[in-house]
Design a protein around this motif. Structure first.
Motif, PDB file in Angstrom:
ATOM      1  N   ILE A  88       1.014  -1.064  -0.032  1.00  0.00           N
ATOM      2  CA  ILE A  88       0.021   0.034   0.266  1.00  0.00           C
ATOM      3  C   ILE A  88       0.806   0.870   0.228  1.00  0.00           C
ATOM      4  CG2 ILE A  88      -1.817   1.220   1.014  1.00  0.00           C
ATOM      5  CD1 ILE A  88      -2.725  -1.751   2.838  1.00  0.00           C
TER       6      ILE A  88
ATOM      7  N   PHE B 138      -1.943  -1.060  -4.063  1.00  0.00           N
ATOM      8  CA  PHE B 138      -2.896  -0.554  -3.883  1.00  0.00           C
ATOM      9  C   PHE B 138      -2.438   1.139  -3.697  1.00  0.00           C
ATOM     10  CE2 PHE B 138      -3.325  -5.098  -2.502  1.00  0.00           C
ATOM     11  CZ  PHE B 138      -4.427  -5.105  -3.001  1.00  0.00           C
TER      12      PHE B 138
ATOM     13  N   ILE C   7      -2.327   4.448  -2.486  1.00  0.00           N
ATOM     14  CA  ILE C   7      -3.611   5.897  -1.575  1.00  0.00           C
ATOM     15  C   ILE C   7      -3.712   6.836  -2.614  1.00  0.00           C
ATOM     16  CG2 ILE C   7      -3.717   7.437   0.341  1.00  0.00           C
ATOM     17  CD1 ILE C   7      -1.141   4.663   1.221  1.00  0.00           C
TER      18      ILE C   7
ATOM     19  N   HIS D   4      -8.569   7.217   2.973  1.00  0.00           N
ATOM     20  CA  HIS D   4      -8.638   6.485   1.896  1.00  0.00           C
ATOM     21  C   HIS D   4      -7.349   5.530   2.234  1.00  0.00           C
ATOM     22  CE1 HIS D   4      -7.133   5.373  -2.266  1.00  0.00           C
ATOM     23  NE2 HIS D   4      -8.904   4.770  -2.427  1.00  0.00           N
ATOM     24  N   LEU D   5      -6.009   5.812   2.745  1.00  0.00           N
ATOM     25  CA  LEU D   5      -5.709   5.113   3.624  1.00  0.00           C
ATOM     26  C   LEU D   5      -6.610   4.146   4.339  1.00  0.00           C
ATOM     27  CD1 LEU D   5      -2.621   3.284   4.248  1.00  0.00           C
ATOM     28  CD2 LEU D   5      -2.227   5.369   5.210  1.00  0.00           C
TER      29      LEU D   5
ATOM     30  N   GLU E 281      -9.741   3.415   4.061  1.00  0.00           N
ATOM     31  CA  GLU E 281     -10.409   2.260   3.790  1.00  0.00           C
ATOM     32  C   GLU E 281      -9.045   1.004   2.790  1.00  0.00           C
ATOM     33  OE1 GLU E 281     -12.078   4.854   0.639  1.00  0.00           O
ATOM     34  OE2 GLU E 281     -13.257   5.832   2.567  1.00  0.00           O
ATOM     35  N   VAL E 282      -8.021   1.658   2.468  1.00  0.00           N
ATOM     36  CA  VAL E 282      -7.448   0.570   1.416  1.00  0.00           C
ATOM     37  C   VAL E 282      -6.783  -0.118   2.287  1.00  0.00           C
ATOM     38  CG1 VAL E 282      -4.998   0.447   0.139  1.00  0.00           C
ATOM     39  CG2 VAL E 282      -6.984   1.754  -0.641  1.00  0.00           C
TER      40      VAL E 282
ATOM     41  N   TYR F  28      -9.433  -2.183   2.950  1.00  0.00           N
ATOM     42  CA  TYR F  28      -9.483  -3.419   1.832  1.00  0.00           C
ATOM     43  C   TYR F  28      -8.956  -5.087   2.257  1.00  0.00           C
ATOM     44  CZ  TYR F  28     -10.830  -4.956  -2.916  1.00  0.00           C
ATOM     45  OH  TYR F  28     -11.182  -6.337  -3.934  1.00  0.00           O
ATOM     46  N   VAL F  29      -7.622  -4.422   1.781  1.00  0.00           N
ATOM     47  CA  VAL F  29      -6.924  -5.526   2.522  1.00  0.00           C
ATOM     48  C   VAL F  29      -6.973  -6.544   3.164  1.00  0.00           C
ATOM     49  CG1 VAL F  29      -3.934  -5.586   2.547  1.00  0.00           C
ATOM     50  CG2 VAL F  29      -4.910  -4.428   1.117  1.00  0.00           C
TER      51      VAL F  29
END
Length: 498
Positions: A281, A298, A300, A330-331, A333-334, A337-338
């Protein structure tokens, strides 16, 4: 690919100024590049240190061959290369002066620009982003060449035994990792805040922060305090100086690497982590875009930010210094997600690792450096545009062999080039080397993502191979950049039909 090699009548003498056996990143880059360059029979290297050795390589170390040149300057050198901090712009006693100099803050110091334009023959930088910074600051574009960093695929790969203490700490929990100085520039504040905002103490997740002794401890004390708490998502902080040969085990012991930097010259830990097969990320802008592909990481979201005062650490800059600011929300969220899609992330990391270990190695970087040393020593003034025009002429008359030679020469002398990759892809397609053509069009698209002609030709190759689904994301990205290109619209309609 990249079979072009310059020939010389006798080995080119050069001196490399920059410490080898020290515990900082410039020393490591010096070791890696010189340990490859010393094997090139076209070169005769010498070395000049500027600080005392902190260690010496063992008998079985791949750096053992550097001992014979360590701090042994060659007389009568044609080229002198300086890669050190702080930089030294004074003209050396060689015919040509190459300066290899990282910089992380956008606009260059004015004094650097003046000294470079007066004394330096060529500048080497790690990434295309850094080249853009140099050129925007007033260094002629033809002076600036990209000599990247890399990884050792024998050392950094998924098969390396994980560090036991990390596995004991994680205890089966999903483990995020950050490796680097705990500084604002590297975004550790954004990472800590995003992690603690997103995850709770009772979730099976943890974060390992590996600090570096190279950097000031801006935020280390606060992170140490957080690591002692058990009412928040688990954090492990360490500033242990991990031996380079054991470092890959740090990456293989974790599940995902996170690096939300504001400014980097390259971002070597990102490349190392990916080479070890870990999903990454990372900030979706800046230096890492040279080696981190959109489909294999991924990204950011981020915004560009300028500093009002034209000054960095007492150095007056040409213009306002700048960097990128990752979006913390957003970080979060990522990372979530991961965490929720661990198998997908794992597969993505393994796929990305294969690409890094194949295309972004120290051997590749040293080969590029060798060609530049020879070109500078010989006074070769050919430009990339002259070579491109000559190659295009050969291609138009069907002389594929000579066209290939010139396209490969462009890459060898001037680094990754979309025009050269496109030319080689076209030749490979005409010669029915479809797998090679597919990969070359992929590389071209990474460098020129909004050029519809490339995507259309790539699609023709993909149809032959039955791999058209792999063009879905590149086509969507191109449409986001240029949504009124009729060729792109036609391609998208055919690609997404049904």
């Amino acid at each position: 690919m990249n079979t072009f090699i310059q020939t010389v009548d006798q080995p080119v003498k050069f001196n490399w100024e920059g410490s080898l056996f020290v515990h900082h990143s410039l020393g490591m880059v010096n070791r890696e590049l010189l340990s490859e360059l010393i094997l090139d029979k076209r070169l005769d290297p010498g070395h000049i240190a500027y600080e005392p050795d902190q260690f010496l390589p063992g008998y079985s170390s791949k750096y053992q061959n550097l001992l014979k040149i360590n701090n042994r300057k060659i007389s009568g050198a044609a080229v002198h290369i300086k890669h050190r901090w702080p930089p030294d712009f004074s003209k050396p006693d060689a015919e040509r002066f190459i300066l290899m100099q990282p910089w992380e803050f956008g606009s260059l110091p004015q004094q650097w620009v003046d000294n470079i334009n007066e004394n330096v023959d060529e500048v080497w930088v790690y990434t295309s982003y850094l080249k853009m910074c140099y050129v925007q600051s007033g260094i002629p574009e033809e002076m600036v060449q990209v000599i990247p960093c890399g990884v050792d695929p024998l050392l950094f790969n998924p098969e390396i035994e994980p560090l036991q203490w990390v596995k004991e700490f994680s205890r089966g929990r999903f483990c995020f990792l950050f490796n680097g100085g705990t500084t604002v520039r590297k975004g550790i504040d954004i990472l800590i805040n995003a992690y603690l905002s997103e995850f709770k103490a009772d979730e099976p997740v943890c974060l390992v922060v590996k600090d570096s002794n190279m950097y000031s401890k801006e935020l280390a004390a606060r992170i140490r305090e957080l690591a002692l708490r058990n009412d928040i998502a688990s954090i492990c902080y360490t500033e242990e100086n991990i031996d380079y040969n054991r470092l890959p085990g740090l990456y293989t012991a974790c599940d995902c690497y996170v690096h939300p930097y504001r400014a980097e010259g390259y971002g070597l830990p990102i490349a190392e982590a990916i080479a070890c097969g870990k999903p990454a990320i990372v900030t979706g802008a800046g230096a890492c875009l040279d080696f981190v592909e959109p489909d294999n990481a991924f990204f950011i979201k981020s915004t560009m930010e300028k500093i009002d005062e034209k000054n960095i650490g007492g150095l007056v800059t040409v213009d306002s210094p700048f960097g990128v600011v990752p979006d913390m929300k957003h970080l979060q969220e990522v990372m979530r997600y991961v965490f929720n899609h661990q198998q997908f992330a794992k597969e993505l990391g393994l796929r990305a690792g294969q690409r890094i270990r194949s295309d972004h190695t120290w051997k590749h970087a040293a080969r590029r450096a060798a060609e530049r040393i020879i070109a500078v020593a010989s006074g070769n003034t050919e430009s990339v545009w002259q070579l491109a025009a000559a190659a295009e002429n050969y291609l138009q008359v069907g002389d594929l062999e000579n066209a290939s030679v010139l396209y490969e020469k462009m890459i060898a002398l001037f680094g990754d080039n979309g025009t050269a990759y496109q030319g080689l892809a076209t030749i490979a397609f005409q010669e029915k080397r479809y797998e090679e053509a597919f990969d070359l069009f992929r590389r071209t698209n990474l460098l020129m993502p909004d050029v519809s002609e490339i995507l259309v030709k790539w699609y023709e190759v993909a149809k032959v191979l039955g791999r058209t689904d792999e063009l879905a994301k590149p086509t969507r990205r191109a449409l986001e950049i240029c949504n009124n290109d009729y060729r792109l619209i036609q391609l998208a309609e055919e690609l997404f039909r049904g």
